[in-house]
Structures are given as C-alpha cells and as structure tokens.
Scaffold this active site. Structure first.
Site, PDB file in Angstrom:
ATOM      1  N   ARG A  42       9.755   1.031   2.665  1.00 21.66           N
ATOM      2  CA  ARG A  42      10.113   2.430   2.411  1.00 21.66           C
ATOM      3  C   ARG A  42       9.889   3.230   3.690  1.00 21.66           C
ATOM      4  NH1 ARG A  42      10.546   2.966  -3.193  1.00 21.66           N
ATOM      5  NH2 ARG A  42       9.185   1.617  -4.423  1.00 21.66           N
TER       6      ARG A  42
ATOM      7  N   ASN B  20       6.732  10.723 -12.341  1.00 26.48           N
ATOM      8  CA  ASN B  20       6.360   9.368 -12.779  1.00 26.48           C
ATOM      9  C   ASN B  20       7.093   8.994 -14.063  1.00 26.48           C
ATOM     10  OD1 ASN B  20       4.563   9.136 -10.668  1.00 26.48           O
ATOM     11  ND2 ASN B  20       2.726   9.465 -11.904  1.00 26.48           N
TER      12      ASN B  20
ATOM     13  N   HIS C  47       8.285  -7.526   0.162  1.00 32.21           N
ATOM     14  CA  HIS C  47       7.391  -6.399  -0.099  1.00 32.21           C
ATOM     15  C   HIS C  47       6.216  -6.362   0.880  1.00 32.21           C
ATOM     16  CE1 HIS C  47       4.342  -4.188  -2.696  1.00 32.21           C
ATOM     17  NE2 HIS C  47       5.365  -3.356  -2.691  1.00 32.21           N
TER      18      HIS C  47
ATOM     19  N   ARG D 190      -5.822   1.210 -10.113  1.00 31.34           N
ATOM     20  CA  ARG D 190      -5.298   2.574 -10.233  1.00 31.34           C
ATOM     21  C   ARG D 190      -4.386   2.736 -11.453  1.00 31.34           C
ATOM     22  NH1 ARG D 190      -1.175   3.287  -6.352  1.00 31.34           N
ATOM     23  NH2 ARG D 190       0.346   3.225  -8.031  1.00 31.34           N
TER      24      ARG D 190
ATOM     25  N   ARG E  10      13.087   0.367  -4.766  1.00 32.16           N
ATOM     26  CA  ARG E  10      13.518   1.244  -5.856  1.00 32.16           C
ATOM     27  C   ARG E  10      13.416   2.727  -5.503  1.00 32.16           C
ATOM     28  NH1 ARG E  10      15.087  -1.002 -10.891  1.00 32.16           N
ATOM     29  NH2 ARG E  10      13.169  -2.196 -10.935  1.00 32.16           N
TER      30      ARG E  10
ATOM     31  N   TYR F 293      -1.228   8.591   0.673  1.00 34.55           N
ATOM     32  CA  TYR F 293      -1.576   7.282   0.130  1.00 34.55           C
ATOM     33  C   TYR F 293      -2.741   6.709   0.935  1.00 34.55           C
ATOM     34  CZ  TYR F 293       2.936   6.834  -2.406  1.00 34.55           C
ATOM     35  OH  TYR F 293       4.003   6.993  -3.241  1.00 34.55           O
TER      36      TYR F 293
ATOM     37  N   HIS G 139      -3.985   3.232  -2.996  1.00 41.02           N
ATOM     38  CA  HIS G 139      -2.882   2.283  -2.830  1.00 41.02           C
ATOM     39  C   HIS G 139      -3.256   0.918  -2.258  1.00 41.02           C
ATOM     40  CE1 HIS G 139       1.232   1.067  -1.291  1.00 41.02           C
ATOM     41  NE2 HIS G 139       1.499   1.431  -2.524  1.00 41.02           N
TER      42      HIS G 139
END
Length: 692
Positions: free
Chosen positions: A381, A48, A441, A570, A411, A474, A598
């Site tokens: 992703r 992270n 997204h 979160r 990213r 997730y 998530h």
C-alpha cells in the site's frame, strides 16, 4: 470437530471482528478521548463497517445465496444464521453510535462549536450558504427524477443519496402522481463539513447534506408542490474483484477494469434514515430490488459517517490529541550515510514513535550512491503522495536496476497502486505483479552495493507498509540490517517472485506459504517439550488477527501442557482464553488507542535463549497458506531487549487494554497497579533511551 464443538471451541470470526469495531466505538464514547478525536473515531468505526460489509458480509451472503450451510467454514453457524446475527449486532452498534454522536454534539456546544442543520440557519448565515451552494455545490450535484423512470438508476457503492419526496400541489400539470421522487447524490468532491463564519467566540458548521436540504427549493423550483422532504439512503455493494481471463490484456488493465466494476456489484447492505416515511421506503426498496438476505439497517439522519475522520480541526488543539514529534533512532543520524552505519550494526525503527524518514532516507541514499547497483522492494500500500515511489523512480533514472514487486490487489488501494505502477513502469522500473494464486503481503527491501571487489547487500524488513501517511498512525517495527545471512535469504524471496516454480529453502527467515505454518508449529512444540522437562518456556505473540483454527489448537495444546501464553490481539481473535482444561494458561488483551496497533511479533522463550521474529503475517489461513509473507529473526541482543521492553509496556496497559474473554464484553482491564497507557508510555520509553 463437529459444528457444536466448533462453536464452543472458537469464537466466530465475523462476530469477533464486530467486537473489535465495538472497541473502536468505545474510544468514541470515552470522555477521556479529546472531543474532536471522538468524532474521528466515529468515522473510523463507520469506515471499518463499510469495508466489512463489502468484503466479509458479501462473502457470507454469497455462501447463503448458493444454498450452502457453511457451518465448518463459519465456526459452527450457518451462513443464514450468521447474516442475521451480524445484522442484529450492527443495528445495536449503530444505535449506540448515534447516541454517542448526539452526546458529542452536545459537548461541542459547550465548547462553542455548533453543528447546525437547515432549520437553524440564521439570516446572517443565509448569504454565505446560498453563495457556497451556487458556486461550489450546485455544479457538482447529480439529481435524478426517479418517480416516473422505467428503470431505476444503479446507485454507486457507498455513495450517500438524499431521497427526495415531493407532494405535488393541485396546480401541478407535469406529473401523473400525487407523490414524486428524486435522488440527489451527495458530491464527494465537496467538503462534507462546511465551516461558516464565526460569530464572536462561537464557531459554526453545517453538514453538506443539510446545506443541500436548505437549498431544496432552489433545486426544484420549476415544480409546484405542497411539501418537500429529503432523507438519506446508502447502498454497500459486494467488493470482491472478479478478474477476467482475457490473455490479450495486461494485468494492470484487468485489475483496473475489475475495480471499476465494483460500482455495480451486488448490494449487500441498505442503510436508511429511520425517520423516512414508510411509503417512500417501500417505493425505494421495491425499485432497488432489496431482498431478505440483504442487511437492512435503520440508521440516523447522516450516512457515510466515515467522513468524520476528516472533521476539521477548527484551530482547537485542546480538543485533539497532542501531536508527538517522531524521535530519532539512537546512533543513527539522518544527516550521514545510513548504509555505512547499518554495515556494522542492526537498527530497529518503531514508527510512529520514531521517524519513518529513515526508510525514505535509505532509499534516497541508495538512489544517489554510485556504488549501489540494484534495489529490490515489495510494495503493498503506497501513500497518495509517495516519496517511496519517487525515490525508486529517481534510482532508475540514475541507472540503478530497480525491481518492484507491487501488489495490485491490495484491497481498496488498487487504484493508487495502479497509478504508481504505471508511473514507475514508464520510468524504467521493472515491475513484478506477484505470484499466481498468491498475494504478496511481505514488506522488504534489498539493496546491492559494489564494495571493492565484492557485492554487499543491505536491507530493511517491516511489519507494516512502506507508506508515509499510515506510518504516522500505525505502529510498526522495521529492521535495518546488513546481516548477510538474512539479506541473502531475502534475495531468495525476490528470486521466487520471478521463478516461482522453484521453492527456496531458508535457514533464518520463515516464509509463507511454504514454511510458516510448520515452523510456528515446531516453535510451539518446543515450548511444550521444554515445559514438560522443567525448562523455561513461554509464548508471547502480538498480532492483528488470530483466526486459524489449527494454529489455535496448537496454542490450546501448549496451554494444556502448562505453557504460559500471552497474546496481544488488536482485531479478530477466534481463540477463547481462560477455559479450564482448554485454555486456562492463555491470556489475551486488545489495545485500541490513539495509534493503530499493527506489528506482528512472535517471541518463544526457548529455555532462556529466546527466538524472536518480526513478521508481516497474522495467524490467519490466508497469511499462512495463501500469501507470500516474511518473518524475520532478531539476532541483535540490544534490539531483542528493546522489543521485549515494548511488549512488556503493552502487556502492562491498564488504561486502554481490553480483556478478550468468553463473555465477549470488551471489558477494560482494571487493576491496582500504576496506570500505564502503553502508547504514551512507549513514547516516553524511547525519549528516555535517547536521553540515556
């Protein structure tokens, strides 16, 4: 609002994120967390932090380097002030992480697991280590003699290096200086943790860095030196993609080149072993051009601790989380036709408590069904080995019209997405590369099926990525629906991808960038008016991040009007709860546990006729104004009840929930209620539903 007021009204975004990463570190420190999982949380914490420096720190550094204050953008702090605050916080966290790591290693020894260094290698271990070095490590090593190089080599982003210092003997005739230096790049294609042969009940590992240290004499045996030492260093570089405007190149080529250029981005963080001698450190910093605006972090003996995410299991199930078997969705059989079932009823999947296989099965069925004509899907992703991508290719081979909106600028996943984009394109899948100036997204799929004399649409909409790997760790909601009001509007979103100068209108979906902000404002305003009129009101949100100041102001207004607001956030939370006259009716908790929380979920009480949405959008400026996002209404009463139940379970957590408060101290929520660990309780909830 003036900067001073801003500072008292909102938490700073970057410092709030660091507090979130501090919660990850708490999981590594928590002795109730299984021992090997504690090591893996150290890895998550470190990974992270690497991404934070590549993106957020780099952005602030750009502002500072441009000579701009950035106070309004950065929540009342100047860029220079914030860089220093970040560095000091990170140094504090790194110090804590090293202490935790030392504690874990001591506990591992009690479990007969020994992570040895180069000074602890025994005679019986030496043959294996030397053979491993010669056969596996040595061929992969890149060793650069830097002492007398005119130009210092460019160090790779986030690669770990051993900085080697040789104090030459009087017999040396090669070098002109007493001290000579080399860099050894730690190879990424060799396992970081080398498992040695067990001895009785004892298990031994050596970290690759120490194995290399053990073999330094083998590497440098052509030189004559009195002493040799090696200390680790690492550079983190600015990861912003600078995309060239050459019209002759495809978008895939531009993104691919930009990703490769990341390796030469400006350095933003330099981490070094704090035991390195000053002379070597000064030599390296001078050669690398490290300056005062870079974050210089004294660290431990080992960097790239993100590799602890892959710490070997060693067959010790007792030192890891118990693996749960994902549950089936009641009434939805993977053996039969999903489309036929979905045609009459909506179904909700909550991964990883329930099986992500339903998403893959939906696409595989659509690929084979001769009555399916069209598949449209958004991809953000993909997994490294993606059944989603293979299902779409299979559909194209079966003559379906397959359209994939793939986000090449997701990213740190650009390379995987480029690989699959090229593969799908070569197999006849139609690719759309987003909308100019907007990231796509949202997570949605629409299938069209010819049924008798009409076309009927089926869809799934999710809060998370269509990624088999992350779906195991997730938590995310996915709605399967054939509600024609919803799927017709989903189809409009796909039309917008292709003809984006036309802004569509929606009666059911809330779609960014055109509608989300004002739609949420309106929903909040309704709760305020209902409360004033004495009607039932309340706002409950579950988000990854809350950083948009204007949205926070609306929530403050709701609080001042007496509306109860419950937030489960979160990560970043710039809202300050519990402040009299501003936010006294707002409570915020954050849950960090076995799985990564998530889902994005919005629940508005609406005088007893709840309005509920699952969404891909956090309350951040980028999600509201600069991305294509979808918030999907929940109309099915059973699913509404299920979502309310799971929210309530999370809200009841008093084991892994932390209170977000004005102290920013990550205090665990403690009360006298029955202990509720929400992730474990949620799994039990779904088991009970299945049995019922």
């Amino acid at each position: 609002m003036t900067p001073s007021n801003t500072e008292n009204t909102y938490f700073n975004r970057e410092l709030s994120w660091l507090q979130f990463n501090g919660r990850v570190l708490q999981e590594a420190e928590d002795i109730s967390t299984p021992l090997i999982e504690r090591l893996r949380f150290i890895g998550i914490f470190s990974n992270n932090l690497d991404e934070f420096f590549k993106v957020r720190y780099a952005t602030i550094k750009r502002i500072a380097d441009a000579g701009k204050g950035g106070r309004s953008f950065l929540g009342g702090k100047s860029a220079a002030e914030l860089l220093e605050m970040i560095t000091q916080t990170v140094i504090k966290h790194q110090k804590t992480s090293l202490r935790i790591l030392d504690d874990i290693r001591k506990e591992l020894r009690k479990e007969n697991i020994f992570i040895i260094d180069e000074t602890e290698v025994t005679e019986s271990q030496k043959p294996f280590i030397m053979d491993y070095f010669v056969s596996k490590v040595s061929p992969a090593l890149v060793t650069i003699m830097i002492g007398e190089l005119e130009k210092f080599p460019s160090l790779k982003d986030s690669a770990a290096y051993l900085a080697v210092k040789m104090v030459m003997s009087k017999d040396d005739t090669i070098f002109n200086t007493k001290n000579n230096y080399a860099l050894i790049e730690i190879p990424k294609n060799v396992e970081r943790f080398v498992v040695l042969n067990p001895e009785g009940d004892k298990q031994f590992l050596i970290i690759l860095d120490d194995l290399i240290r053990y073999c330094l004499h083998y590497i440098f045996n052509i030189f004559k030196y009195d002493s040799i030492s090696a200390h680790m260093i690492k550079i983190t570089r600015d990861a912003e993609l600078d995309i060239e405007s050459d019209l002759s190149k495809s978008f895939i080529d531009k993104i691919s080149k930009s990703v490769k250029n990341r390796s030469t981005g400006d350095p933003v963080r330099f981490v070094y072993d704090k035991k390195i001698d000053k002379e070597t450190l000064q030599f390296l910093m001078q050669k690398m051009g490290i300056d005062a605006t870079d974050s210089i972090i004294p660290g431990g003996r080992y960097h790239n601790r993100r590799d602890y995410m892959g710490f070997p299991s060693l067959g010790r199930k007792d030192l890891q989380y118990e693996k749960i078997a994902p549950l089936p969705i009641p009434g939805l059989n993977l053996q039969g036709s999903l489309l036929d079932k979905i045609s009459s009823k909506d179904y909700l999947l909550y991964a990883p408590y329930q099986s992500f296989s339903y998403v893959v099965k939906f696409l595989r069925e659509a690929a084979l069904d001769p009555t399916v004509t069209t598949i449209k899907i958004t991809i953000y992703r993909l997994a490294e080995v993606s059944h989603i991508a293979s299902s779409l290719i299979n559909a194209a081979k079966n003559g379906k019209e397959v359209t994939v909106q793939i986000e090449l600028q997701a990213r740190f996943d650009e390379q995987a997405n480029i690989y699959y984009a090229e593969q799908m394109q070569s197999e006849g899948v139609k690719l759309i590369f987003g909308v100019t100036g907007l990231k796509v997204h949202c997570k949605a799929c629409v299938v069209e099926r010819q049924e008798k004399d009409k076309v009927r649409r089926y869809a799934f909409i999710s809060t998370g990525n269509f990624n088999e790997s992350t779906a195991r760790i997730y938590t995310d909601y996915t709605l399967f629906t054939a509600n024609q009001k919803i799927v017709k509007e989903l189809n409009k979103v796909f039309d917008f991808f292709e003809v984006n100068y036309k802004v569509k209108k929606y009666n059911h979906l809330i779609v960014s960038p055109h509608y989300t902000r004002n739609a949420i404002y309106s929903l909040i305003e309704t709760e305020i008016l209902n409360n004033i009129k004495g009607k039932k009101s309340g706002i409950r949100l579950k988000l990854n991040s809350l950083s948009d100041y204007k949205m926070i102001d609306r929530l403050y207004a709701a609080s001042r009007a007496g509306v109860k607001v419950q937030l489960i956030i979160r990560g970043i939370c710039c809202l300050i709860p519990g402040v009299k006259g501003m936010s006294e009716n707002i409570e915020v908790i954050s849950i960090v546990d076995k799985f990564l929380e998530h889902p994005r979920l919005y629940i508005f009480e609406n005088d007893g006729n709840q309005k509920m949405y699952i969404s891909s959008a956090d309350f951040m400026g980028r999600n509201l104004d600069n991305r294509v996002e979808i918030s999907c209404p929940i109309y099915d009463d059973e699913i509404k009840q299920e979502i309310n139940d799971t929210f309530n379970i999370c809200w009841s957590d008093n084991v892994k929930a932390r209170m977000i408060n004005d102290k920013q101290d990550n205090a665990y929520r403690k009360n006298d209620n029955i202990k509720v660990r929400s992730q474990f309780a949620t799994y039990e909830y779904y088991k009970n539903k299945l049995e019922a």
